[in-house]
Write a protein that holds these residues in place. Structure first.
Motif, PDB file in Angstrom:
ATOM      1  N   UNK A 278       8.519  -8.482 -13.756  1.00 26.59           N
ATOM      2  CA  UNK A 278       9.774  -7.638 -14.267  1.00 26.59           C
ATOM      3  C   UNK A 278       9.272  -7.293 -15.531  1.00 26.59           C
ATOM      4  N   UNK A 279       8.431  -7.732 -16.521  1.00 23.05           N
ATOM      5  CA  UNK A 279       8.287  -7.168 -17.705  1.00 23.05           C
ATOM      6  C   UNK A 279       7.396  -5.725 -17.553  1.00 23.05           C
ATOM      7  N   UNK A 280       6.494  -5.897 -16.513  1.00 23.72           N
ATOM      8  CA  UNK A 280       5.656  -4.733 -16.112  1.00 23.72           C
ATOM      9  C   UNK A 280       6.471  -3.615 -15.863  1.00 23.72           C
ATOM     10  N   UNK A 281       7.481  -3.973 -14.787  1.00 30.44           N
ATOM     11  CA  UNK A 281       8.343  -2.707 -14.307  1.00 30.44           C
ATOM     12  C   UNK A 281       9.184  -1.965 -15.460  1.00 30.44           C
ATOM     13  N   UNK A 282       9.678  -2.880 -16.448  1.00 25.16           N
ATOM     14  CA  UNK A 282      10.618  -2.459 -17.477  1.00 25.16           C
ATOM     15  C   UNK A 282       9.731  -1.562 -18.515  1.00 25.16           C
ATOM     16  N   UNK A 283       8.607  -2.089 -18.561  1.00 27.07           N
ATOM     17  CA  UNK A 283       7.596  -1.393 -19.490  1.00 27.07           C
ATOM     18  C   UNK A 283       7.340   0.140 -18.917  1.00 27.07           C
ATOM     19  N   UNK A 284       7.119   0.303 -17.725  1.00 32.60           N
ATOM     20  CA  UNK A 284       6.834   1.375 -16.838  1.00 32.60           C
ATOM     21  C   UNK A 284       8.133   2.312 -16.811  1.00 32.60           C
ATOM     22  N   UNK A 285       9.118   1.744 -17.281  1.00 34.49           N
ATOM     23  CA  UNK A 285      10.528   2.599 -16.929  1.00 34.49           C
ATOM     24  C   UNK A 285      11.128   2.600 -15.640  1.00 34.49           C
ATOM     25  N   UNK A 286      10.621   1.683 -14.985  1.00 38.40           N
ATOM     26  CA  UNK A 286      11.061   1.418 -13.422  1.00 38.40           C
ATOM     27  C   UNK A 286      12.369   0.372 -13.538  1.00 38.40           C
TER      28      UNK A 286
ATOM     29  N   UNK B 194      13.840  -0.621 -10.121  1.00 38.12           N
ATOM     30  CA  UNK B 194      13.009  -1.576  -9.344  1.00 38.12           C
ATOM     31  C   UNK B 194      12.921  -3.014  -9.893  1.00 38.12           C
ATOM     32  N   UNK B 195      12.917  -2.863 -11.155  1.00 38.43           N
ATOM     33  CA  UNK B 195      13.206  -4.416 -11.855  1.00 38.43           C
ATOM     34  C   UNK B 195      14.466  -5.193 -11.689  1.00 38.43           C
ATOM     35  N   UNK B 196      15.298  -4.320 -11.500  1.00 37.21           N
ATOM     36  CA  UNK B 196      17.012  -4.747 -10.886  1.00 37.21           C
ATOM     37  C   UNK B 196      16.818  -5.138  -9.603  1.00 37.21           C
ATOM     38  N   UNK B 197      16.167  -4.374  -8.592  1.00 34.64           N
ATOM     39  CA  UNK B 197      15.979  -4.845  -7.226  1.00 34.64           C
ATOM     40  C   UNK B 197      15.126  -5.975  -7.005  1.00 34.64           C
ATOM     41  N   UNK B 198      14.182  -6.232  -7.801  1.00 39.11           N
ATOM     42  CA  UNK B 198      13.483  -7.523  -7.720  1.00 39.11           C
ATOM     43  C   UNK B 198      14.235  -8.703  -7.961  1.00 39.11           C
ATOM     44  N   UNK B 199      15.033  -8.655  -8.869  1.00 32.92           N
ATOM     45  CA  UNK B 199      16.206  -9.712  -9.311  1.00 32.92           C
ATOM     46  C   UNK B 199      17.088  -9.883  -8.074  1.00 32.92           C
ATOM     47  N   UNK B 200      17.417  -8.837  -7.594  1.00 29.04           N
ATOM     48  CA  UNK B 200      18.602  -9.019  -6.508  1.00 29.04           C
ATOM     49  C   UNK B 200      17.813  -9.624  -5.280  1.00 29.04           C
TER      50      UNK B 200
ATOM     51  N   UNK C 260       0.645  -1.220   0.003  1.00 31.52           N
ATOM     52  CA  UNK C 260      -0.229   0.162  -0.068  1.00 31.52           C
ATOM     53  C   UNK C 260       0.942   1.091   0.018  1.00 31.52           C
ATOM     54  N   UNK C 261       2.103   1.080   0.471  1.00 32.40           N
ATOM     55  CA  UNK C 261       3.071   2.310   0.388  1.00 32.40           C
ATOM     56  C   UNK C 261       3.820   2.606  -0.761  1.00 32.40           C
ATOM     57  N   UNK C 262       3.505   1.717  -1.886  1.00 33.52           N
ATOM     58  CA  UNK C 262       4.582   2.003  -2.976  1.00 33.52           C
ATOM     59  C   UNK C 262       3.785   2.803  -3.699  1.00 33.52           C
ATOM     60  N   UNK C 263       4.755   3.830  -4.344  1.00 31.50           N
ATOM     61  CA  UNK C 263       4.177   5.196  -5.028  1.00 31.50           C
ATOM     62  C   UNK C 263       3.364   4.862  -5.999  1.00 31.50           C
ATOM     63  N   UNK C 264       3.827   3.948  -6.967  1.00 36.96           N
ATOM     64  CA  UNK C 264       2.999   3.975  -8.475  1.00 36.96           C
ATOM     65  C   UNK C 264       2.165   2.801  -8.453  1.00 36.96           C
ATOM     66  N   UNK C 265       1.192   2.765  -9.468  1.00 35.50           N
ATOM     67  CA  UNK C 265       0.290   1.815  -9.695  1.00 35.50           C
ATOM     68  C   UNK C 265       0.949   0.532 -10.356  1.00 35.50           C
ATOM     69  N   UNK C 266       2.114   0.941 -11.219  1.00 38.32           N
ATOM     70  CA  UNK C 266       2.742  -0.328 -11.637  1.00 38.32           C
ATOM     71  C   UNK C 266       3.343  -0.979 -10.757  1.00 38.32           C
ATOM     72  N   UNK C 267       4.044  -0.229  -9.675  1.00 40.30           N
ATOM     73  CA  UNK C 267       4.868  -0.914  -8.824  1.00 40.30           C
ATOM     74  C   UNK C 267       3.801  -1.900  -7.719  1.00 40.30           C
ATOM     75  N   UNK C 268       2.539  -1.419  -7.491  1.00 42.68           N
ATOM     76  CA  UNK C 268       1.730  -2.229  -6.776  1.00 42.68           C
ATOM     77  C   UNK C 268       1.239  -3.507  -7.521  1.00 42.68           C
TER      78      UNK C 268
END
Length: 761
Positions: A676-684, A687-693, A653-661
């Motif tokens: 990951x695809x959703x984050x990359x398409x949104x330009x985040x 966050x996509x790198x951090x998910x994999x880390x 709920x504290x995430x800033x963007x709709x795509x992140x949620x």
């Protein structure tokens, strides 16, 4: 269900009748030791002599050449093979002309059978030999040599194997020279008759031990009858494999495919040496030891749906009874009824020439249309339309009688399709292929075109039974199937360009069925009866699967029970002895499905609080995550004590963007690639790198960082900290290469910094 038998007053043959065979659904040929071949016309009740054979020919077995293969009529469909006691077999035309006589065996030729496509003939004899012949009567090979007479033979469903008797043994021998032979002791006396059905792949045998038995194609016993008074002299499957008949001295028995008996008749026939079913499976004929030919029609078949019970009282008459008010309607048909199906508020009846569609709201005005080919072998219904299968193809019709489509696939054989290998829903048709049993073909119902990218669904092992769910959106359509290992799998029929996700949800499953009102699945597992209240939970939170099940002991259903239907909250199960058991499950999961499908989340929570059942809360948690309603999911997870998941949902709920949620909801469901695809398409990118880390997908994290030229040093720093925590050194060459590059770059940055500082002073 029972048999209505008829015998002529006087026998038409003077001696024992040895064999019978149908040419059409109303015309039969019989052969007798009086050397006569007689033709019986059931429409005009006339019997005429076709030909009188030479006095040295004593007929033993008769088999008509296959009429059609894959919907194509054969030129030779008007002839039959007749085996005789003089060691010959004879190819005889319909008019009675002997086209060819072939010396085949030393001693009597005891049986002869065409394969399913009419390309080969097998004969067996008193000399213990099995011979394969071309359709013109040329010897191809001697398949086997036994030390004892072979009394009966049958082709396997694919025409690649031969089943034959050898004393008390049954033997399955493939035509390939070095293939493995399957052999087992089947009876305590000599086996006299066998039959192998091409649709259900089951074997039927009868012998001098006075028993008949049902086997699977691996030689496993499925049913053994009690001992009769006299030896079993004849057995025969219907073409669709749903029924079989057993003949003995003054005895004719009608049985279900699982072995239990529908009806027992005691006609005055002597021994029944041969039984033949008509092509539509509505009647049979028997060759009698006293010179008679007995005819028997299947009557009193029953169909039940909700408060309606329908009985076939005569060949052309049905009785409809509404058990709520005891109202009775009689349905009269012009021709005899061949197949019928009652479901989803409609009765579909196929006669020999037409199809009738009745609504349960009005029995007086059916929709009627003519059939291309009369022998309908299967009717399957969905809520919006139904399917007919005949010798010519698969046809989908609306309940208004309009032809929607006629799907086709390579090597399609409609004569071997049954309810286990065909499944229909409102938008999808699934057909398991017989030539490759690991493949399921999927079609759109309205167009008949292959679904999605046109590729069929492939599984690693052979598939035995398939079932499509009946409710929900087309994009969410699921198919459940049981494979040869009796494992139950579920997968989506639409792939959307991604790899198929096939997930196992059960083991040792013998029979299954979807509910007609919502996507609840039931099945019989080994010793348990199981209901999957929300099978889609495996795509949302697989850990919840055990919490969404209802299980009870299945010992009351005895051995090898079958699920007949799953309507509303009632499941009907047929035991091995033929008796029906009705099992009622909780109605609340179905109500929950209805609330969720209409997004009534507050009503769903209120229902769960009222019922106070952990299973219902678990279903709601998974449904809420699937619908991305995280507020409801948080309440449901809290109610089943999944605190870690409640905390994770709360952090979203504290995430800033709709795509992140949305990405974190996908991560929660285990869909890492989609997140990951959703984050990359949104330009985040970060966050996509951090998910994999966070998931320790180090190589993918580095790949993304290098590709987007950002945060390479962050990935390297997290990787180094990870290795330091475990006291390890870097061994991955890619990380060593980029770490060295980063170190050089860092030194260069320091040098430039000091030079600039020096110039300033």
């Amino acid at each position: 269900m029972r048999l209505k038998t008829s015998l002529s007053k006087e026998p038409k043959h003077k001696e024992l009748v040895s064999c019978v065979g149908w040419t059409t659904a109303d015309e039969l040929y019989s052969c007798s030791e009086d050397h006569q071949i007689m033709k019986w016309n059931l429409l005009t009740c006339e019997t005429t002599q076709v030909v009188k054979l030479p006095d040295d020919i004593y007929p033993i077995d008769l088999h008509w050449f296959p009429k059609s293969v894959g919907g194509k009529r054969q030129a030779q469909a008007e002839s039959f093979v007749l085996t005789s006691s003089d060691g010959k077999f004879h190819l005889i035309s319909k008019s009675g002309r002997v086209e060819k006589s072939v010396e085949a065996h030393c001693g009597a030729v005891l049986a002869g059978r065409w394969n399913y496509d009419g390309t080969a003939l097998v004969t067996v004899g008193e000399d213990g030999q099995i011979k394969i012949w071309s359709k013109s009567g040329m010897l191809r090979s001697t398949l086997a040599q036994q030390g004892t007479p072979i009394y009966s033979v049958a082709w396997g469903p694919d025409s690649e194997k031969i089943l034959y008797t050898s004393g008390k043994q049954l033997i399955i021998k493939p035509l390939q020279p070095n293939a493995k032979i399957l052999q087992w002791k089947a009876h305590d006396g000599i086996i006299l008759k066998v039959d192998w059905n091409s649709v259900n792949d089951l074997i039927l045998s009868g012998g001098e031990d006075c028993k008949y038995k049902v086997w699977d194609s691996y030689g496993q016993l499925l049913y053994s009858s009690q001992s009769h008074e006299y030896p079993i002299t004849s057995v025969a499957w219907t073409l669709d494999g749903e029924l079989f008949a057993v003949g003995s001295f003054h005895t004719l028995r009608l049985c279900d495919k699982t072995g239990w008996s529908y009806a027992l008749e005691k006609p005055n026939t002597g021994s029944l040496f041969n039984i033949a079913w008509s092509m539509d499976g509505t009647q049979l004929a028997g060759a009698c030891g006293n010179g008679h030919v007995i005819f028997a029609h299947v009557v009193e078949q029953r169909w039940v749906w909700k408060n309606f019970e329908i009985t076939l009282t005569k060949r052309r008459t049905m009785e409809v009874r509404n058990v709520l008010n005891d109202a009775v309607d009689l349905l009269e048909f012009r021709d005899r009824v061949i197949k019928a199906s009652l479901n989803y508020g409609h009765l579909v009846v196929s006669t020999s020439l037409q199809c009738y569609i009745f609504s349960t709201k009005n029995w007086n005005t059916p929709l009627i249309f003519d059939l291309k080919e009369g022998t309908v072998s299967l009717i399957s219904q969905a809520e919006r339309h139904f399917l007919l299968v005949d010798g010519g193809g698969i046809y989908l019709y609306s309940y208004e009688g309009r032809l929607l489509s006629s799907p086709k696939f390579p090597g399609m054989r409609t004569d071997i399709l049954n309810a286990q290998t065909v499944s229909l829903s409102n938008d999808t048709l699934a057909v398991r292929d017989k030539s490759d049993e690991k493949v399921i073909y999927l079609f759109e119902t309205l167009s008949g075109k292959p679904l999605g990218d046109g590729k069929p669904l492939n599984h690693k092992t052979e598939i035995l039974e398939i079932a499509l769910d009946q409710k929900g959106l087309t994009n969410e359509r699921k198919i459940a199937f049981v494979d040869k290992n009796r494992d139950l799998y579920i997968t989506s029929v639409k792939r959307f360009g991604k790899e198929q996700r096939v997930i196992k949800i059960g083991t040792m499953v013998h029979t299954l069925a979807w509910n007609d009102m919502c996507n609840i699945l039931c099945g019989l597992q080994d010793t348990r009866f199981t209901v999957w209240y929300y099978p889609n939970v495996v795509y949302v939170d697989k850990e919840l699967l055990p919490k969404t099940l209802y299980e009870k002991d299945a010992s009351e259903f005895s051995k090898n029970p079958q699920i007949v239907s799953f309507v509303g909250s009632q499941i009907t199960i047929r035991r091995a002895d033929g008796s029906l058991i009705h099992v009622n499950i909780s109605p609340y999961p179905a109500i929950l499905h209805e609330y969720v499908s209409t997004s009534k989340w507050e009503d769903s929570i209120r229902l769960c609080r009222f019922v106070k059942d952990q299973t219902l809360w678990a279903c709601l948690a998974a449904m809420a995550v699937a619908s991305q309603d995280m507020d409801t999911a948080e309440i449901a997870y809290a109610s089943i004590g999944e605190i870690d998941k409640v905390q994770y949902i709360s952090s979203m709920k504290d995430l800033p963007s709709k795509e992140s949620k949305l990405a974190h909801i996908l991560l929660f469901s285990g869909n890492i690639q989609d997140a990951e695809m959703l984050l990359l398409q949104a330009g985040l990118i970060y966050q996509a790198i951090q998910v994999n880390i966070n998931l320790f997908n180090w190589e993918r994290a580095l790949e993304l960082a290098v590709k987007h030229k950002t945060h390479v040093d962050t990935v390297l720093a997290y990787r180094q900290k990870f290795l330091d925590d475990f006291g390890k050194k870097e061994t991955n060459q890619r990380f060593l290469q980029y770490a060295e590059g980063a170190s050089i770059l860092q030194n260069l940055n320091f040098t430039i910094y000091y030079l600039l500082l020096f110039r300033t002073f």
